[in-house]
Design a protein around this motif. Structure first.
Motif, PDB file in Angstrom:
ATOM      1  N   VAL A 381       7.357 -10.836  -5.948  1.00  0.00           N
ATOM      2  CA  VAL A 381       6.545 -11.177  -4.775  1.00  0.00           C
ATOM      3  C   VAL A 381       6.670 -10.047  -3.765  1.00  0.00           C
ATOM      4  O   VAL A 381       7.761  -9.515  -3.553  1.00  0.00           O
ATOM      5  CB  VAL A 381       7.039 -12.498  -4.144  1.00  0.00           C
ATOM      6  N   CYS A 382       5.536  -9.688  -3.121  1.00  0.00           N
ATOM      7  CA  CYS A 382       5.586  -8.670  -2.082  1.00  0.00           C
ATOM      8  C   CYS A 382       6.433  -9.198  -0.920  1.00  0.00           C
ATOM      9  O   CYS A 382       6.466 -10.399  -0.663  1.00  0.00           O
ATOM     10  CB  CYS A 382       4.176  -8.339  -1.615  1.00  0.00           C
ATOM     11  N   GLY A 383       7.112  -8.314  -0.234  1.00  0.00           N
ATOM     12  CA  GLY A 383       8.000  -8.702   0.865  1.00  0.00           C
ATOM     13  C   GLY A 383       7.346  -9.561   1.929  1.00  0.00           C
ATOM     14  O   GLY A 383       8.010 -10.314   2.635  1.00  0.00           O
ATOM     15  N   CYS A 384       6.010  -9.469   2.036  1.00  0.00           N
ATOM     16  CA  CYS A 384       5.311 -10.256   3.044  1.00  0.00           C
ATOM     17  C   CYS A 384       5.121 -11.693   2.563  1.00  0.00           C
ATOM     18  O   CYS A 384       4.713 -12.559   3.329  1.00  0.00           O
ATOM     19  CB  CYS A 384       3.947  -9.644   3.348  1.00  0.00           C
ATOM     20  N   GLY A 385       5.380 -11.938   1.279  1.00  0.00           N
ATOM     21  CA  GLY A 385       5.193 -13.267   0.701  1.00  0.00           C
ATOM     22  C   GLY A 385       3.747 -13.564   0.356  1.00  0.00           C
ATOM     23  O   GLY A 385       3.429 -14.631  -0.145  1.00  0.00           O
ATOM     24  N   GLN A 395      -4.470  -1.996  -3.125  1.00  0.00           N
ATOM     25  CA  GLN A 395      -5.341  -2.664  -2.152  1.00  0.00           C
ATOM     26  C   GLN A 395      -4.513  -3.539  -1.212  1.00  0.00           C
ATOM     27  O   GLN A 395      -4.754  -3.591  -0.011  1.00  0.00           O
ATOM     28  CB  GLN A 395      -6.376  -3.510  -2.912  1.00  0.00           C
ATOM     29  N   HIS A 396      -3.524  -4.225  -1.774  1.00  0.00           N
ATOM     30  CA  HIS A 396      -2.670  -5.062  -0.942  1.00  0.00           C
ATOM     31  C   HIS A 396      -1.719  -4.203  -0.107  1.00  0.00           C
ATOM     32  O   HIS A 396      -1.699  -4.283   1.112  1.00  0.00           O
ATOM     33  CB  HIS A 396      -1.880  -6.048  -1.807  1.00  0.00           C
ATOM     34  N   VAL A 397      -0.936  -3.367  -0.795  1.00  0.00           N
ATOM     35  CA  VAL A 397       0.169  -2.662  -0.142  1.00  0.00           C
ATOM     36  C   VAL A 397      -0.312  -1.686   0.930  1.00  0.00           C
ATOM     37  O   VAL A 397       0.334  -1.522   1.957  1.00  0.00           O
ATOM     38  CB  VAL A 397       1.033  -1.941  -1.202  1.00  0.00           C
ATOM     39  N   ASN A 400      -4.019  -4.616   2.887  1.00  0.00           N
ATOM     40  CA  ASN A 400      -4.013  -6.027   3.275  1.00  0.00           C
ATOM     41  C   ASN A 400      -2.648  -6.588   3.659  1.00  0.00           C
ATOM     42  O   ASN A 400      -2.570  -7.621   4.314  1.00  0.00           O
ATOM     43  CB  ASN A 400      -4.581  -6.884   2.134  1.00  0.00           C
ATOM     44  N   CYS A 401      -1.588  -5.955   3.215  1.00  0.00           N
ATOM     45  CA  CYS A 401      -0.245  -6.518   3.378  1.00  0.00           C
ATOM     46  C   CYS A 401       0.070  -6.765   4.863  1.00  0.00           C
ATOM     47  O   CYS A 401      -0.177  -5.903   5.717  1.00  0.00           O
ATOM     48  CB  CYS A 401       0.782  -5.583   2.780  1.00  0.00           C
ATOM     49  N   ALA A 402       0.617  -7.935   5.150  1.00  0.00           N
ATOM     50  CA  ALA A 402       0.928  -8.301   6.545  1.00  0.00           C
ATOM     51  C   ALA A 402       1.921  -7.326   7.165  1.00  0.00           C
ATOM     52  O   ALA A 402       1.936  -7.155   8.384  1.00  0.00           O
ATOM     53  CB  ALA A 402       1.492  -9.722   6.587  1.00  0.00           C
ATOM     54  N   ALA A 403       2.729  -6.707   6.322  1.00  0.00           N
ATOM     55  CA  ALA A 403       3.730  -5.782   6.850  1.00  0.00           C
ATOM     56  C   ALA A 403       3.124  -4.490   7.384  1.00  0.00           C
ATOM     57  O   ALA A 403       3.749  -3.782   8.162  1.00  0.00           O
ATOM     58  CB  ALA A 403       4.768  -5.475   5.775  1.00  0.00           C
TER      59      ALA A 403
HETATM   60 ZN    ZN Z   1       2.510  -7.693   1.178  1.00  0.00          ZN
END
Ligand code: ZN
Length: 538
Positions: A381-385, A395-397, A400-403
């Motif tokens: 799971v990405c650290g942002c959950g 695309q996420h990292v 989009n990633c909250a971090a």
């Molecule tokens: Zn993330």
């Protein structure tokens, strides 16, 4: 490098893997886990072509290996360089015991290739190594044919190991052609000697033929000529036709008659060979290179080319890197193309910013950053959950990633009033940040480039930081993302501030950037670049 040069390149692939590993240094988060990163094929080439700027190492080693035998052949006999003298003495000693009629300097400049490379078997190991090294270069050709108008020199022209007589198979001289291979064990070394032998065979009486024909059988009959006089003459004729140099044959015959009738001496063979050695070489673009002035750099270019012409590539063929860039451009949209991606990477590459920061953009385009998806960890799971396994890709990292969203939010906050995003597209998209496409014409392209590199660098550090925190036992959740996100945003601004503080911006920007330009502005009074961050960002 030296090891590679002297040990040969049997470990070619090992070497390439090792290069890829060095370039991927510390990219994979926990040590010891394999991360492929960017394929080795994408590393080699100039950054302007979207490559990593790595020299084609294997080719470079081959080029260096090919370069020194060329110097041995072309250096003046009085050359004082110690290694040339020593190496020349070694080669001479190695060749002393061998029976070869190949003209040695010529043969070394134009060694046999392909399956013919194993020939001749009686060459000492050292010399064969030299021949192999030179054979990695494309076949050398006569650079200026106009210097070689048919004349008496044709008589003393060497038949074997002669780059002017390349067989149509591309494997080497005429001794490797079908018609020539029957004769390579014969004692005739020059065109003139072959023509003389033909005359002799024609003129012999039947008794003389029977007497001397057996001698022929030992060296040509063995190769399938038989002992019939007609067969021998037919093979010679076949070979002369195959040479396809009727003007040379006429000139050689004329020189022979001049010798017999008027006592006119033949040209000095050593001088002709010497001239030939100096007039062959390679063409790169519209420039010519002789064995004497061939640099390792040009030799590397030559080695990268196929040794002899291959079938043309299919018009739709794309280098693997171009294919990656094409897919990348399609994926992020914004009207980008593979050429535009390459052009952008080239533009970013010349900015006065730490190369390791720019490298992130390049890796992003090739999907060579160690995201959870690229690391093939379906359950991580990405650290942002907010994303698991394959969903945690670039695309996420990097978008989009909250971090890392605080970085993008902060950038959007700067774009107000005359710098505002157009109402039809009010928020930043991937292509704006990843490929430095300006979201509005008002922004200076150079400054936007700096913003994007700074943002991606901060995102990449955040990714690595999150991995570390998780590795140390932190659980992925929103709170973790929030705390990491604040630092990410601070780092982004610190990167831009560092660009300002070091006064790195090109002088040309001074007249182009107004005093109110977001991110970075130029103060004409103090003649300094200032960080311009709107207070709204907190
Ligand atoms: Zn993330």
């Amino acid at each position: 490098m030296y090891h590679a040069e002297f040990a040969g390149l049997q470990q070619d692939n090992e070497l390439k893997k090792w290069i890829a590993a060095v370039v991927d240094r510390s990219q994979g988060p926990p040590p010891g886990r394999g991360f492929a990163g960017v394929a080795a094929v994408n590393l080699v080439g100039h950054p302007k072509e979207g490559a990593f700027g790595l020299m084609p190492l294997a080719e470079h080693v081959k080029a260096r290996a090919a370069r020194w035998p060329l110097r041995l052949v072309t250096e003046d006999l009085a050359c004082p360089t110690p290694w040339v003298r020593v190496a020349r003495a070694l080669v001479q000693r190695a060749l002393a015991g061998t029976q070869t009629k190949y003209d040695k300097p010529l043969f070394m400049l134009s060694p046999p290739r392909g399956e013919a490379a194993g020939y001749p078997h009686n060459y000492p190991k050292l010399v064969r190594k030299i021949l192999q090294a030179v054979a990695t270069l494309p076949v050398a050709t006569v650079l200026d044919e106009s210097e070689w108008q048919p004349g008496p020199w044709c008589h003393v022209m060497p038949l074997w190991g002669n780059p002017m007589l390349q067989s149509d198979t591309g494997k080497g001289g005429y001794e490797f052609s079908e018609a020539g291979c029957y004769f390579r064990e014969c004692p005739w070394q020059t065109l003139g000697e072959l023509l003389k032998a033909r005359t002799q065979i024609q003129q012999w009486s039947q008794q003389e033929w029977q007497q001397h024909g057996s001698t022929f059988a030992t060296y040509i009959g063995y190769y399938g000529l038989g002992t019939q006089r007609g067969d021998a003459l037919e093979k010679i004729e076949e070979f002369l036709n195959y040479l396809n140099k009727p003007a040379w044959i006429l000139a050689a015959e004329a020189a022979e008659s001049a010798l017999v009738l008027a006592g006119q001496p033949l040209p000095d063979q050593a001088a002709v060979v010497d001239k030939l050695c100096k007039s062959i070489g390679w063409k790169v673009g519209n420039r010519s290179y002789t064995p004497e002035n061939l640099t390792v750099k040009i030799a590397t270019t030559l080695v990268t080319q196929p040794p002899y012409p291959k079938a043309p590539l299919h018009p739709n063929w794309l280098h693997p890197r171009s294919r990656e860039f094409r897919d990348f451009a399609l994926q992020i949209g914004g009207g980008l193309s593979k050429d535009k991606v390459v052009a952008t990477l080239g533009r970013l590459w010349i900015l006065p910013i730490d190369n390791s920061h720019k490298e992130i953009v390049w890796r992003l385009a090739l999907d060579g950053l160690p995201t959870i998806q690229r690391l093939h960890r379906p359950t991580q799971v990405c650290g942002c959950g907010g994303a698991v396994g394959d969903a945690a890709g670039r695309q996420h990292v990097y978008f989009n990633c909250a971090a890392i969203r605080p970085i993008i939010d902060s950038i959007e906050q700067q774009l107000q009033d005359e710098w505002a995003l157009p109402p039809q597209a009010p928020s930043l998209q991937c292509h704006h940040l990843w490929m430095a496409v300006r979201p509005t014409e008002a922004i200076h392209q150079g400054i936007w480039d700096v913003v994007c590199i700074s943002a991606l660098k901060a995102m990449d550090s955040t990714r690595a930081g999150l991995f570390k925190r998780q590795f140390a036992g932190a659980q992925p959740r929103t709170a973790l993302a929030a705390s990491v996100g604040v630092r990410a945003c601070a780092q982004f601004w610190a990167n831009i501030a560092s660009f300002c503080g070091h006064n790195l911006a090109p002088r040309a920007w001074r007249g182009q950037v107004s005093t109110t330009h977001p991110f970075i502005s130029f103060n004409t009074d103090s003649e300094k670049w200032n960080l311009n961050r709107s207070s709204g960002s907190g």
